[in-house]
Every structure is written in structure tokens, then in C-alpha cells.
Design an enzyme around this catalytic site. Structure first.
Site, PDB file in Angstrom:
ATOM      1  N   LYS A  20       0.856  -1.185   0.000  1.00 59.38           N
ATOM      2  CA  LYS A  20       0.000   0.000   0.000  1.00 59.38           C
ATOM      3  C   LYS A  20       0.890   1.232   0.000  1.00 59.38           C
ATOM      4  O   LYS A  20       1.712   1.413   0.906  1.00 59.38           O
ATOM      5  CB  LYS A  20      -0.905  -0.018   1.228  1.00 59.38           C
ATOM      6  CG  LYS A  20      -1.792   1.216   1.323  1.00 59.38           C
ATOM      7  CD  LYS A  20      -2.761   1.134   2.491  1.00 59.38           C
ATOM      8  CE  LYS A  20      -3.589   2.397   2.591  1.00 59.38           C
ATOM      9  NZ  LYS A  20      -4.599   2.311   3.649  1.00 59.38           N
ATOM     10  N   LYS A  63      -2.138  -1.474  -3.865  1.00 65.14           N
ATOM     11  CA  LYS A  63      -3.035  -0.321  -3.801  1.00 65.14           C
ATOM     12  C   LYS A  63      -2.219   0.963  -3.847  1.00 65.14           C
ATOM     13  O   LYS A  63      -1.241   1.067  -3.113  1.00 65.14           O
ATOM     14  CB  LYS A  63      -3.815  -0.399  -2.494  1.00 65.14           C
ATOM     15  CG  LYS A  63      -4.709   0.785  -2.231  1.00 65.14           C
ATOM     16  CD  LYS A  63      -5.213   0.755  -0.823  1.00 65.14           C
ATOM     17  CE  LYS A  63      -5.981   2.027  -0.569  1.00 65.14           C
ATOM     18  NZ  LYS A  63      -6.408   2.153   0.788  1.00 65.14           N
TER      19      LYS A  63
HETATM   20  C1  PBG Z   1      -7.556   3.157   5.514  1.00 63.14           C
HETATM   21  C2  PBG Z   1      -7.811   3.102   4.069  1.00 63.14           C
HETATM   22  C3  PBG Z   1      -7.619   4.098   3.092  1.00 63.14           C
HETATM   23  C4  PBG Z   1      -8.139   3.570   1.902  1.00 63.14           C
HETATM   24  C5  PBG Z   1      -8.579   2.294   2.170  1.00 63.14           C
HETATM   25  N1  PBG Z   1      -8.347   2.004   3.500  1.00 63.14           N
HETATM   26  C6  PBG Z   1      -7.130   5.490   3.182  1.00 63.14           C
HETATM   27  C7  PBG Z   1      -5.762   5.808   3.576  1.00 63.14           C
HETATM   28  O1  PBG Z   1      -4.884   4.972   3.728  1.00 63.14           O
HETATM   29  O2  PBG Z   1      -5.566   7.002   3.795  1.00 63.14           O
HETATM   30  C8  PBG Z   1      -8.208   4.299   0.582  1.00 63.14           C
HETATM   31  C9  PBG Z   1      -9.245   3.829  -0.364  1.00 63.14           C
HETATM   32  C10 PBG Z   1      -9.518   4.729  -1.518  1.00 63.14           C
HETATM   33  O3  PBG Z   1      -8.878   5.775  -1.735  1.00 63.14           O
HETATM   34  O4  PBG Z   1     -10.430   4.384  -2.280  1.00 63.14           O
HETATM   35  N2  PBG Z   1      -6.252   3.198   5.922  1.00 63.14           N
END
Ligand code: PBG
Length: 323
Positions: free
Chosen positions: A195, A248
Site C-alpha cells: 500500500k 493499492k
Molecule cells: C484506511 C484506508 C484508506 C483507503 C482504504 N483504507 C485510506 C488511507 O490509507 O488514507 C483508501 C481507499 C480509496 O482511496 O479508495 N487506511
């Protein structure tokens, strides 16, 4: 022999021919639709930064899930907006938290729609970080017990799959141990393994009210410039017990999806995140692009890169068109 010797266009002449030799398939069953559960009653309010997606209260979420199941979409992933935030994000692991209640409501309303939950503290903490903050720092190890507690509360409520998205080191192992110790050895972990610290989460942070109140997430989410590091994250998560590994965002990281698919023997997921969705919606609203064709092309590209599963806000629109 006359020139040209090869005529690839022969196989492109009709849709029947093209369909027969098409290399990549894309079906609603591959897709997971994100849902945002909020406190209240009778709430179904469109999210300004995610047009076509809604904040739903627990009493509305079952009906929405039934519709998603009927469309043949594989599953949903739940995010929660708590009624109150605190430094330790305690509503995130409360047995009567919004997500826990929503899981029960969906399980009661649907026969076999897969219910996944996002496991992370950021929506529930007053500082908006994904872990415990001490001395202005996001502390890794004290966060693990809270994440394990959250995952366990989701499993107890009936979640089929738990999906940690916090990027703390060692959280997959901590969650696996907590689930196994409480009789949930059959609940798989979909880890947000690679991520990235991405600007593409902007619309989500507005939808989930989860923007960090100080600093940013670059001390725990990955540097966008790295791909070998993604393979390390995937290896560690698999060693700790991840069943599905996710990359992601998706579109700006298709090379990472490909690398992970080649390096790992686990199913690969990719999250087509909020900013990717918002770009399509905004351009389509101005008449600059054909939304249907663009969406199919984007989702196909993510599958072609090697993703088995795609988390996407386009899931319902795509599934409606594929009927
Ligand atoms: C929580 C999380 C996030 C997303 C999914 N789980 C946001 C982040 O890390 O700030 C993002 C999902 C999206 O942008 O569609 N940590």
C-alpha cells in the site's frame, strides 16, 4: 508470397472472432464494492467526492447489499464512520460499532455475498493516523493488539474476510494469531500488502473523514518509487499468514501488480481507489470521455496486469452493464 505475410487484422474483423481470442476476462464475480457505514437511521446520502456511492446507516445497508448480491458482484468491503473518535479508535473494535452491526445486517439480508471488512484505525482515531500515536509518532507495536482486536470483533460479527490496511509491521501475524486463538482459523486475511502513500486516496479521506490531523502517512505507507520493496512486503505478509495479497492503488502501480502476480503463489487483489474513480467521473461529467468504455478498459487493464480480484467503486455500474 505477397506482402504482408502476417495479417493480425483477420482476427479482429467481427466481435465473435475478437471474443473467441480475447486473453483477459472480467466478470462481476471478480469485483468487490466498498461500502461506507455511518451512524443514524434511514440514512442514504450520496458522497460528494464519490458520485454514485453512498453513506448508509445500518438499517439501510442490508437492502443495498441485497442489490449488490443480485448483480453478481463477488463481495463488499466495509468502512465505518464512528459516532465519536478518540486517540485509540475504540469504536473501531467495539462489538456494537457501526461496522460490526453492518456485518450482522448484511449477513442476515444476503445468502452468500462475501462480507469483507477493512481493518484500520484511521477512521476511528481523533488524530486520523492508522496507529497509536505517542510523542507525535505512530507507534508500531502498541497498534498490533488493537488491530487484532478489531479483526476479531469483525470475525465475531460474521465477516467472511478481514483486510488490514494500516501498514504496521507484523500486523498480519498478530491478526492471524488472534483469529486462530478464538476459533476463527477459517477466516482468510486479505492483506493490503503493498500500500503506497498516495495522493489518489483524497476522495476516500473525505468520504471516511480519515485524513491525518498532523503530518502524513509516509512513515508507514510505501514510497511510490519502489517495486522491490513491494515484493518484500508481500513475502513478509505471506510468511505471516496472508491468504490474498493486495496492491493499492491499482492504475499507477500496474507494474507492481504484475511483479506481485509473478512472484507470489497467492491470489492477487488490486484496489482501484477513490482518486482513480473520481478522475473518470469528473471527466465523464464534462463529456470529455466515454465513462462506460473507459471503465471497462481500466478494469480490464488491472486484470491483464495480473489481479484476480479488484476492489472498485465502479462495481455496480459495471455489473449492471454486464447483465
Ligand atoms: C484506511 C484506508 C484508506 C483507503 C482504504 N483504507 C485510506 C488511507 O490509507 O488514507 C483508501 C481507499 C480509496 O482511496 O479508495 N487506511
Amino acid at each position: 508470397m505477397s506482402f504482408p505475410h502476417e495479417r493480425p487484422r483477420r482476427l479482429r474483423r467481427t466481435e465473435r472472432l475478437r471474443a473467441m481470442v480475447r486473453e483477459t476476462t472480467l466478470a462481476p464475480a471478480n469485483l468487490v464494492y466498498p461500502l461506507f457505514v455511518a451512524p443514524g437511521e434511514g440514512l442514504k446520502r450520496e458522497i460528494p467526492s464519490l458520485p454514485g456511492c453512498f453513506h448508509l446507516s445500518v438499517d439501510e445497508v442490508g437492502r443495498e447489499a441485497e442489490e449488490i448480491e443480485k448483480l453478481g458482484i463477488g463481495g463488499v468491503i466495509l468502512f465505518g464512520l464512528p459516532s465519536a473518535k478518540d486517540p485509540l479508535g475504540s469504536e473501531g473494535y467495539a462489538d456494537d460499532g457501526v461496522v460490526q452491526q453492518a456485518v450482522r445486517a448484511i449477513r442476515a439480508a444476503c445468502r452468500d455475498l462475501l462480507v469483507m471488512t477493512d481493518v484500520c484505525l484511521c477512521e476511528y482515531t481523533s488524530h486520523g493516523h492508522c496507529g497509536v500515536v505517542e510523542g507525535g509518532e505512530v507507534r508500531n507495536d502498541p497498534t498490533l493488539a488493537l488491530l487484532a482486536k478489531m479483526a476479531l470483533s469483525h470475525a465475531k460479527a460474521g465477516a467472511h474476510v478481514v483486510a488490514p490496511s494500516d501498514m504496521m509491521d507484523g500486523r498480519v501475524g498478530a491478526i492471524r494469531a488472534a483469529l486462530d486463538g478464538a476459533g476463527f482459523a477459517d477466516v482468510p486475511i486479505l492483506s493490503y500488502a503493498a500500500k503506497y502513500a498516495s495522493a489518489f486516496y483524497g476522495p476516500f479521506r473525505e468520504a471516511a473523514d480519515s485524513a491525518p490531523q498532523f503530518g502524513d502517512r509516509r512513515g508507514y505507507q510505501m514510497d511510490p518509487a519502489n517495486v522491490r520493496e513491494a515484493l518484500k512486503e508481500v513475502r513478509l505478509d505471506v510468511e505471516e499468514g496472508a491468504d490474498i495479497v493486495m496492491v493499492k492503488p491499482a492504475l499507477p502501480y500496474l507494474d507492481v501488480v504484475r511483479a506481485v502476480a509473478e512472484a507470489s503463489d497467492r491470489p492477487v487483489a488490486a484496489y482501484n481507489v477513490s482518486g482513480e474513480y473520481a478522475m473518470v467521473k469528473a471527466a465523464a461529467a464534462r463529456g470529455w470521455v466515454d465513462e462506460e468504455r473507459m471503465t471497462t478498459e481500466i478494469l480490464t487493464s488491472i486484470r491483464r496486469a495480473g489481479a484476480d480480484v479488484i476492489l472498485t467503486y465502479h462495481a455496480k455500474d459495471f455489473a449492471r452493464r454486464s447483465r
